[in-house]
Design an enzyme around this catalytic site. Structure first.
Site, PDB file in Angstrom:
ATOM      1  N   CYS A 101      46.687  24.808  38.257  1.00 15.74           N
ATOM      2  CA  CYS A 101      46.292  25.892  39.163  1.00 15.74           C
ATOM      3  C   CYS A 101      45.016  26.558  38.653  1.00 15.74           C
ATOM      4  CB  CYS A 101      47.422  26.915  39.278  1.00 15.74           C
ATOM      5  SG  CYS A 101      47.098  28.249  40.452  1.00 15.74           S
ATOM      6  N   CYS A 102      44.978  26.857  37.356  1.00 15.92           N
ATOM      7  CA  CYS A 102      43.781  27.446  36.758  1.00 15.92           C
ATOM      8  C   CYS A 102      42.588  26.506  36.874  1.00 15.92           C
ATOM      9  CB  CYS A 102      44.025  27.772  35.287  1.00 15.92           C
ATOM     10  SG  CYS A 102      45.072  29.214  34.995  1.00 15.92           S
ATOM     11  N   CYS A 183      45.444  36.995  37.369  1.00 12.65           N
ATOM     12  CA  CYS A 183      46.053  36.758  38.671  1.00 12.65           C
ATOM     13  C   CYS A 183      47.409  37.464  38.733  1.00 12.65           C
ATOM     14  CB  CYS A 183      46.232  35.258  38.904  1.00 12.65           C
ATOM     15  SG  CYS A 183      44.673  34.357  39.049  1.00 12.65           S
ATOM     16  N   CYS A 186      50.722  35.777  37.528  1.00  9.37           N
ATOM     17  CA  CYS A 186      50.772  35.391  36.114  1.00  9.37           C
ATOM     18  C   CYS A 186      50.462  36.560  35.179  1.00  9.37           C
ATOM     19  CB  CYS A 186      49.797  34.249  35.858  1.00  9.37           C
ATOM     20  SG  CYS A 186      50.096  32.788  36.877  1.00  9.37           S
ATOM     21  N   CYS A 209      42.957  30.172  30.408  1.00  7.93           N
ATOM     22  CA  CYS A 209      42.947  29.554  31.732  1.00  7.93           C
ATOM     23  C   CYS A 209      42.168  28.245  31.765  1.00  7.93           C
ATOM     24  CB  CYS A 209      42.373  30.524  32.754  1.00  7.93           C
ATOM     25  SG  CYS A 209      40.639  30.954  32.447  1.00  7.93           S
TER      26      CYS A 209
END
Length: 218
Positions: A101-102, A183, A186, A209
């Protein structure tokens, strides 16, 4: 680095014809670098890596700060829509594969920016994590770009002293107990005794990240 040294280095880069940019997480402690840059050259673009998962307060704060400091804000987003950021079971990647995702929302979009710039001015500090403590003030990045870390050897105390001295604005989530804001899915409020970044990706063996691990040339 001292502020006059930061100014000299930036002026040197510009004299060499290098194209500069900076990024910011727009946390309160990030504003020191932005304020310094605004006094040196307020034409340097500031990239907000907009993952689509930020707290609304962070987006509003970024707009407020860049307007106040008269800095150009660039909203950088992934080219991959959220509908395609799911695992084989249909779950959004931050729930099952936060590293990927990062990568899709932060590292990959910024890699594109690196291709068209020469110097990435980055506000990391050595006291934030073990990974960052191993960095140098000037370090190579992909595509022949230079990572420039002018705040690397600043302490937390120096940062907050500067914020107070210059009466810089504060992220509204500071007052709610957040100390490291990324985010929303997280990020959590830290428990007593936690280090600055331990409340990020809580419960996972993850502290970065990818911006400061993948986008470094060894």
């Amino acid at each position: 680095m001292e502020i006059n040294q930061i100014k000299e280095r930036i002026e040197q880069y510009k004299a060499e014809g290098k194209k500069l940019f900076t990024t910011s997480s727009f946390q309160t402690h990030s504003l020191v670098l932005l304020h310094i840059l605004s006094q040196i050259d307020n034409t340097i673009p500031v990239y907000l890596i907009n993952t689509g998962y930020h707290f609304p307060e962070t987006i509003a704060f970024a707009e407020q700060v860049c307007k106040q400091f008269k800095l150009p804000l660039v909203d950088l987003k992934s080219e991959t829509p959220k509908s395609m950021q799911r695992d084989t079971e249909g779950r959004l990647l931050f729930t099952s594969d936060p590293d990927y995702c990062c990568f899709m929302n932060k590292t990959q979009p910024l890699d594109v920016v690196l291709r068209v710039h020469d110097v990435w001015i980055n506000g990391i500090r050595a006291d934030q994590s073990k990974t960052r403590s191993a960095m140098l003030v000037e370090q190579p990045a992909p595509h022949g770009t230079i990572r420039f870390h002018p705040m690397l050897n600043w302490s937390k105390q120096q940062i907050w002293r500067y914020i107070k001295e210059h009466n810089l604005p504060r992220h509204t989530l500071d007052a709610k107990g957040y100390v490291s804001i990324g985010c929303e899915p997280c990020t959590r409020k830290p428990d007593p005794g936690m280090q600055e970044r331990e409340a990020r990706w809580y419960g996972l063996k993850k502290t970065e990240c990818g911006l400061h691990t993948d986008l470094v040339s060894r």
